[in-house]
Design an enzyme around this catalytic site. Structure first.
Site, PDB file in Angstrom:
ATOM      1  CB  SER A   6      83.628  91.135  36.593  1.00 51.06           C
ATOM      2  OG  SER A   6      83.361  92.069  35.577  1.00 51.06           O
ATOM      3  CG  MET A  47      78.693  98.935  31.631  1.00 54.38           C
ATOM      4  SD  MET A  47      80.272  99.676  32.049  1.00 54.38           S
ATOM      5  CE  MET A  47      80.835  98.554  33.335  1.00 54.38           C
ATOM      6  CG  HIS A  87      75.884  94.661  37.293  1.00 53.62           C
ATOM      7  ND1 HIS A  87      77.094  95.139  37.796  1.00 53.62           N
ATOM      8  CD2 HIS A  87      74.955  95.587  37.640  1.00 53.62           C
ATOM      9  CE1 HIS A  87      76.883  96.289  38.409  1.00 53.62           C
ATOM     10  NE2 HIS A  87      75.595  96.595  38.314  1.00 53.62           N
ATOM     11  CG  MET A 136      75.876  98.901  35.689  1.00 62.66           C
ATOM     12  SD  MET A 136      77.650  98.631  35.724  1.00 62.66           S
ATOM     13  CE  MET A 136      77.709  96.998  34.984  1.00 62.66           C
ATOM     14  CG  MET A 138      77.113  99.069  42.427  1.00 60.24           C
ATOM     15  SD  MET A 138      77.807  97.736  41.413  1.00 60.24           S
ATOM     16  CE  MET A 138      79.371  98.426  40.865  1.00 60.24           C
ATOM     17  CG  ASP A 175      80.366  94.471  40.721  1.00 61.82           C
ATOM     18  OD1 ASP A 175      81.582  94.380  40.470  1.00 61.82           O
ATOM     19  OD2 ASP A 175      79.488  94.618  39.838  1.00 61.82           O
TER      20      ASP A 175
HETATM   21  C1  DX5 Z   1      81.896  97.970  37.474  1.00 60.72           C
HETATM   22  C2  DX5 Z   1      81.397  96.576  37.218  1.00 60.72           C
HETATM   23  C3  DX5 Z   1      82.214  95.522  37.851  1.00 60.72           C
HETATM   24  C4  DX5 Z   1      83.659  95.499  37.423  1.00 60.72           C
HETATM   25  C5  DX5 Z   1      84.476  95.128  38.613  1.00 60.72           C
HETATM   26  O1  DX5 Z   1      80.969  98.902  37.069  1.00 60.72           O
HETATM   27  O2  DX5 Z   1      80.072  96.419  37.665  1.00 60.72           O
HETATM   28  O3  DX5 Z   1      81.619  94.243  37.744  1.00 60.72           O
HETATM   29  O4  DX5 Z   1      83.918  94.615  36.395  1.00 60.72           O
HETATM   30  O5  DX5 Z   1      85.802  95.206  38.272  1.00 60.72           O
HETATM   31  P1  DX5 Z   1      86.970  95.196  39.354  1.00 60.72           P
HETATM   32  O6  DX5 Z   1      86.873  93.906  40.095  1.00 60.72           O
HETATM   33  O7  DX5 Z   1      88.196  95.317  38.534  1.00 60.72           O
HETATM   34  O8  DX5 Z   1      86.729  96.386  40.254  1.00 60.72           O
HETATM   35 ZN    ZN Z   2      79.236  94.361  37.763  1.00 56.52          ZN
END
Ligand code: DX5
Ligand code: ZN
Length: 222
Positions: A16, A44, A73, A75, A144, A181
């Site tokens: 990520s 995001m 992804h 969000m 998630m 994730d």
């Molecule tokens: C969180 C994201 C993830 C995030 C994961 O909302 O969707 O993709 O980057 O990060 P780690 O692996 O540090 O939990």
């Molecule tokens: Zn993500």
């Protein structure tokens, strides 16, 4: 379970970008390009989640630095507004949140019309059974294992059971791939793998490591 011709399930690792050094994005991406399977890009909007990250312009810029498939992804509320923009910017798969889509079936159709793979992400409180009537239309289901919004959070252990239930829901089919994730480390990766996950997303555990390439290899093997 999704298996290859030899009957061995293939685990894909998707670093990520959220945990990369944004001052040296190109370098960070090149550093994982030989070992990663996909690059995971977290979009995001400050509304679906309390954080803002990147838009299509940055995705397009990063697209020039690697051949890795781009796993986007979203969000984002009303993600249908941005599907085309992210696809044009270089997304290979587009994942929208179940909680952000009252007309999920239509949004998945819109993603497929662009030629991208379509994924649906589930927040911790959304049961996998919510997708029972959509399974055949999806390429990916993203479970998630933290509440979305930030990297570096602790793994939510109940996600393991959700992966197992999703694998059961999929049955003998190859699709959708099951992706996890949030909080994925060398410790938590084996738990979700043995529950049936196909794609592991990891930010901190890869880009926070001194050697991201070998962190990816260890995670794939372990
Ligand atoms: C969180 C994201 C993830 C995030 C994961 O909302 O969707 O993709 O980057 O990060 P780690 O692996 O540090 O939990
Ligand atoms: Zn993500």
């Amino acid at each position: 379970m999704a298996q290859n011709e030899q009957g061995i399930r293939r685990i894909r690792i998707a670093p990520s970008l959220l945990s990369a050094d944004f001052g040296r994005l190109a370098e960070s991406v090149v550093g994982v390009s030989q070992t990663a399977d996909w690059l995971h890009l977290d979009i995001m909007d400050g509304r679906f989640v309390p954080n803002i990250t990147i838009g299509p312009m940055v995705v397009e810029a990063v697209r020039k630095t690697t051949e890795l498939p781009f796993d986007v992804h979203m969000m984002v509320v009303e993600p249908e507004r941005f599907i085309k923009a992210f696809r044009d910017a270089g997304a290979d798969s587009l994942t929208v949140h179940y909680e952000a889509c009252p007309h999920l079936e239509r949004v998945v159709g819109q993603i497929h019309e662009t030629g991208a793979l379509a994924g649906v992400a589930l927040n911790p409180a959304t049961p996998v059974e919510a997708l029972v009537d959509m399974v055949d239309e999806l390429d990916l289901v993203l479970i998630m294992s933290v509440n979305p919004g930030f990297g570096g959070q602790a793994f939510w252990p109940r996600a393991v059971d959700k992966v197992r239930r999703m694998a059961r829901l999929r049955g003998d089919r190859q699709r959708p791939l099951i992706q996890v994730d949030g909080g994925i480390t060398l410790k938590t990766a084996p738990l979700v793998k043995s529950a049936g996950a196909d794609v592991l997303v990891a930010g901190t555990a890869i880009f926070g490591s001194a050697d991201p390439g070998s962190a990816i290899q260890q995670m794939r093997k372990g």
